[in-house]
Design an enzyme around this catalytic site. Structure first.
Site, PDB file in Angstrom:
ATOM      1  N   LYS A  82      -2.766  -2.391   6.905  1.00 15.56           N
ATOM      2  CA  LYS A  82      -3.861  -3.747   6.237  1.00 15.56           C
ATOM      3  C   LYS A  82      -5.086  -3.639   7.414  1.00 15.56           C
ATOM      4  O   LYS A  82      -5.921  -3.968   6.923  1.00 15.56           O
ATOM      5  CB  LYS A  82      -2.912  -5.030   6.599  1.00 15.56           C
ATOM      6  N   HIS A 127       1.003  -1.127  -0.174  1.00  7.04           N
ATOM      7  CA  HIS A 127      -0.069  -0.010   0.079  1.00  7.04           C
ATOM      8  C   HIS A 127       0.848   1.253   0.116  1.00  7.04           C
ATOM      9  O   HIS A 127       2.158   0.904  -0.181  1.00  7.04           O
ATOM     10  CB  HIS A 127      -0.814   0.003   1.128  1.00  7.04           C
ATOM     11  N   CYS A 138      -2.317  -4.120  21.720  1.00 11.92           N
ATOM     12  CA  CYS A 138      -1.011  -3.457  21.133  1.00 11.92           C
ATOM     13  C   CYS A 138      -1.526  -1.952  20.586  1.00 11.92           C
ATOM     14  O   CYS A 138      -2.467  -2.025  19.975  1.00 11.92           O
ATOM     15  CB  CYS A 138      -0.601  -4.315  20.157  1.00 11.92           C
ATOM     16  N   CYS A 168       2.744  -7.457  15.258  1.00 14.23           N
ATOM     17  CA  CYS A 168       4.202  -6.740  15.366  1.00 14.23           C
ATOM     18  C   CYS A 168       5.448  -7.922  15.473  1.00 14.23           C
ATOM     19  O   CYS A 168       6.446  -7.586  15.351  1.00 14.23           O
ATOM     20  CB  CYS A 168       4.583  -6.009  16.573  1.00 14.23           C
ATOM     21  N   HIS A 174      -1.349  -2.153  16.348  1.00 13.40           N
ATOM     22  CA  HIS A 174      -2.481  -2.622  15.754  1.00 13.40           C
ATOM     23  C   HIS A 174      -3.790  -2.516  16.214  1.00 13.40           C
ATOM     24  O   HIS A 174      -4.930  -3.134  15.846  1.00 13.40           O
ATOM     25  CB  HIS A 174      -2.114  -4.388  15.587  1.00 13.40           C
ATOM     26  N   HIS A 178       3.838   1.491   2.506  1.00 14.02           N
ATOM     27  CA  HIS A 178       5.211   0.815   2.176  1.00 14.02           C
ATOM     28  C   HIS A 178       5.877   1.401   0.791  1.00 14.02           C
ATOM     29  O   HIS A 178       6.949   1.518   0.739  1.00 14.02           O
ATOM     30  CB  HIS A 178       5.025  -0.768   1.553  1.00 14.02           C
ATOM     31  N   LYS A 235      -3.502   5.603  10.622  1.00 16.01           N
ATOM     32  CA  LYS A 235      -2.204   4.960   9.946  1.00 16.01           C
ATOM     33  C   LYS A 235      -2.737   4.187   8.825  1.00 16.01           C
ATOM     34  O   LYS A 235      -3.615   3.320   8.927  1.00 16.01           O
ATOM     35  CB  LYS A 235      -1.539   4.455  10.955  1.00 16.01           C
ATOM     36  N   CYS A 247       2.361  -9.922  20.675  1.00 10.80           N
ATOM     37  CA  CYS A 247       1.563  -9.402  19.581  1.00 10.80           C
ATOM     38  C   CYS A 247       1.903  -9.784  18.090  1.00 10.80           C
ATOM     39  O   CYS A 247       2.832  -9.803  17.914  1.00 10.80           O
ATOM     40  CB  CYS A 247       1.699  -7.920  19.478  1.00 10.80           C
TER      41      CYS A 247
END
Ligand code: MSP
Length: 690
Positions: free
Chosen positions: A312, A19, A150, A132, A153, A22, A309, A129
């Protein structure tokens, strides 16, 4: 001897497809690699995929695949995406490559050989997690009712209950790490991230790190046998971080000429989410193994959509870089220019290290003001002028014109020289947004040079200095085309093609204040440029929004620009004025309007008024007029000086922002796409427009 330059991106997890987040990291790394290649540095650029771990194993099980099948399906999508968006000259590593696995095992063994007490067996109990792939203490998590989650996420973490594990004695390395950071201020960049890690190492007790897992199998087997016969796989972060080194070891041995040459120069470009892994765990592993440390860890912020953010786990934030660049490919030059526009926006909008919120408004603003207006116009004006007048006034350097410090030709070359140094310095410091700021300053100066020298008037007056002026224009365009290469590679190649320079891009490094003479002796004089970046009008903007955000649920997509009225005067219309046609008027009605040509003498921002500029305009009268115009979103003050505009000269004076405005400037369009009424050749100020 060329200097080695080695830039890496994080290797991306294969439970996801690429995305814009990245793509940002990969694009910045690509731009820095291009810059160093242009400078002749021995450049190496590495990206790839992180394919082991619990997360991948779980994702494969969910889809009814083996982990190997899953990674073989997804890893090529990253490589394909980077190729589609023009990322160049990179090596692509996969952690399932046999050679990588060998190097990871060798690193483990090397740590045991050098520091036998640094790897030991114990029992792990605590939170993990999977998103992560990280162990957390409760102070690093948030609690909602009975559930710990976390912070990255925003998903519940799993409790690992007394799992037998190999541990790495991380606690031993807090002091050596602090000493290294103190001795190498550039080791963690930018400063805010260095401070964060220093404060973490100083304030929190560094705990030993579990570096193996036994509850799943998808990973590299730990080289040491467990006395109880349990099968351990190496912790996925130890495995993944080693990619930066393993790519340099052609036969799997840690002793390699490439590693010795490149690794001490490595710059690990990463998102701030994975700072601790890179600036604490990774250097500690390397210290334990007696290997050199990378040059630096360069962290950037997050791209967000409506403050969330891009990730995904937030489907409404996921912008596909291929869709975005295709949507921006609006001009005749197609996709490469769409890619360049996306690259420019990402690198210009946000200083490296800060977070940035993606909005269509800011994207279109940058596109229209910086690319279509500043750069596009300069290219078009310069090549058109050269095409029109070069036959009669061939572009050649006339050294006599460079004699004085005050003349515009000499000033232009001085600015070009300063720009080549300033832009290079910012790129050396890995600060693309600052580099672009400096570059656009020079683009503004080159545009002003045209306004000042008025080549069309020189042609009319048969002024022999025109040949030299065209030469200066060609040279500044060449210098700009070279300098935009790292960020706008296709735009650069197109302009250089128009100029007839087919050689590989190279950085224009001047000496003794000169830079123009570095351009090839003869540049083309007959290019017919097509539009590089067409101004995005409202229908075009709407089409881009639909293409990029079409798949999102309403309200979740990035903010689209608010619809705007079709046309607006450069100052607020008088009460009662509307955009609707008023019906036919008589000539007498029209004749009441006193429209005159004005020349802008000075222009300045109006404090605290973002839209307004304070202008003084010569109308051929005894005294210049003061005019307050709402055009600041479309024009920088310096771009207006010397411009001819049409002024409504008999409008009753009106107080605006504390200034008495004595006229109104005619303009077409709105905000960033606004264009001033233009007259295509020089007309004395005050001339009546009928
Ligand atoms: N596999 C690990 C990295 C191992 S490196 C030895 C990982 N992978 S990831 O797929 O989650 O990619 C993380 C990286 O992608 C971030 O560090 C950052 O470079 C980039 N980004 C992902 N989302 C991002 C944003 N929303 N904004 C900016 N960059 C982002 O972590």
């Amino acid at each position: 001897m060329t200097t080695p330059f080695y830039i890496t991106t994080p290797i991306y997890y294969v439970n996801d497809v690429p995305h814009l987040g990245h793509a940002y990291t990969t694009i910045v790394a690509d731009a820095l690699a291009r810059f160093h290649r242009m400078r002749g540095d021995d450049t190496r650029f590495l990206t790839g995929t992180d394919e082991h771990g619990q997360k991948v194993e779980e994702a494969a099980t969910k889809r009814g695949l083996t982990p190997q099948q899953l990674v073989d399906q997804v890893a090529p999508r990253f490589d394909e995406c980077w190729k589609t968006i023009g990322i160049d000259g990179y090596r692509f590593i996969r952690t399932t490559d046999a050679k990588h696995k060998l190097v990871v095992a060798n690193l483990w063994k090397r740590i045991r050989e050098r520091n036998p007490e640094d790897i030991y067996l114990a029992t792990y109990q605590g939170w993990y997690c999977v998103g992560c792939e990280a162990f957390y203490t409760e102070s690093q998590l948030v609690k909602d009712g009975d559930t710990w989650s976390c912070t990255t996420h925003k998903k519940p973490v799993a409790w690992i209950d007394k799992e037998r594990s190999w541990f790495f004695r991380l606690s031993k390395y807090a002091k050596p790490l602090l000493a290294h950071i103190a001795a190498h201020p550039e080791f963690i960049r930018p400063t805010q991230y260095r401070n964060e890690i220093v404060s973490f190492l100083e304030k929190e007790e560094l705990r030993d790190l579990s570096i193996s897992r036994t509850s799943f199998a998808w990973g590299i087997p730990a080289p040491d046998p467990d006395p109880e016969g349990l099968a351990h796989v190496i912790y996925v972060w130890m495995d993944a971080l080693t990619n930066y080194y393993s790519d340099l070891c052609p036969d799997g041995s840690l002793e390699s000429a490439d590693a010795a040459k490149y690794f001490p120069h490595a710059i690990h470009l990463i998102g701030k989410d994975i700072l601790r892994f890179h600036s604490v765990y990774w250097p500690a592993f390397l210290m334990a193994a007696g290997l050199p440390l990378p040059h630096s860890i360069l962290a950037h912020g997050w791209w967000t959509v409506r403050g969330e953010k891009i990730s995904k786990s937030m489907p409404a934030t996921r912008i596909d870089p291929v869709t975005l660049s295709d949507a921006l490919a609006v001009g005749p030059l197609g996709r490469p220019i769409g890619i360049d526009a996306m690259r420019y926006y990402l690198m210009r909008e946000v200083p490296l290290g800060n977070d940035g919120d993606f909005t269509f408004e800011s994207l279109f603003g940058r596109f229209n003001a910086d690319l279509a207006n500043d750069l596009g116009n300069l290219v078009n004006r310069s090549l058109t002028l050269i095409g029109k007048f070069a036959a009669e006034f061939p572009p050649v350097c006339d050294d006599a014109q460079f004699a004085g410090g005050e003349n515009p030709h000499w000033q232009l070359e001085t600015h070009a020289f300063q720009a080549t140094n300033a832009v290079a310095r910012e790129l050396e410091l890995c600060a693309p947004s600052k580099a672009l700021e400096q570059l656009w300053k020079f683009i503004g100066q080159a545009n002003r040079y045209i306004d000042q020298t008025q080549p069309w008037a020189m042609a009319k007056a048969k002024d022999p200095v025109l040949g030299h002026t065209l030469w200066c224009l060609q040279r500044s365009l060449w210098t700009i085309a070279q300098m935009i290469t790292p960020v706008l590679p296709s735009t650069s190649a197109t302009i250089l093609g128009w100029l007839g320079d087919a050689a590989p891009a190279r950085w224009p490094i001047g000496a003794g204040g000169r830079v123009f003479t570095l351009a090839p002796g003869v540049l083309a004089t007959d290019a017919t440029p097509s539009v590089l970046f067409p101004r995005l009008d409202e229908p075009m903007q709407a089409a881009i929004v639909t293409k990029v955000a079409g798949e999102y649920a309403a309200g979740a997509a990035p903010a689209a620009p608010a619809p705007k009225p079709a046309a607006k005067a450069a100052v607020k219309p008088e009460a009662g004025a509307t955009d609707a046609p008023a019906g036919p008027i008589t000539y007498e009605d029209f004749a009441k309007l006193e429209l005159r040509v004005g020349k802008v003498l000075t222009a300045a921002a109006v404090p605290k008024k973002d839209r307004l500029l304070h202008l003084t305009v010569d109308l051929g009268e005894a005294k210049p007029r003061t005019i307050v115009a709402g055009i600041a979103e479309a024009y920088k003050p310096e771009a207006l000086v010397g411009k001819q505009v049409i002024v409504v000269a008999n409008l009753a004076p009106r107080k605006m922002a504390g200034l008495m405005s004595e006229g109104m400037i005619l303009a077409a369009g709105d905000e960033a796409i606004l264009g001033l009424s233009a007259i295509d050749h020089d007309v004395p100020p005050g001339t009546r427009v009928r």
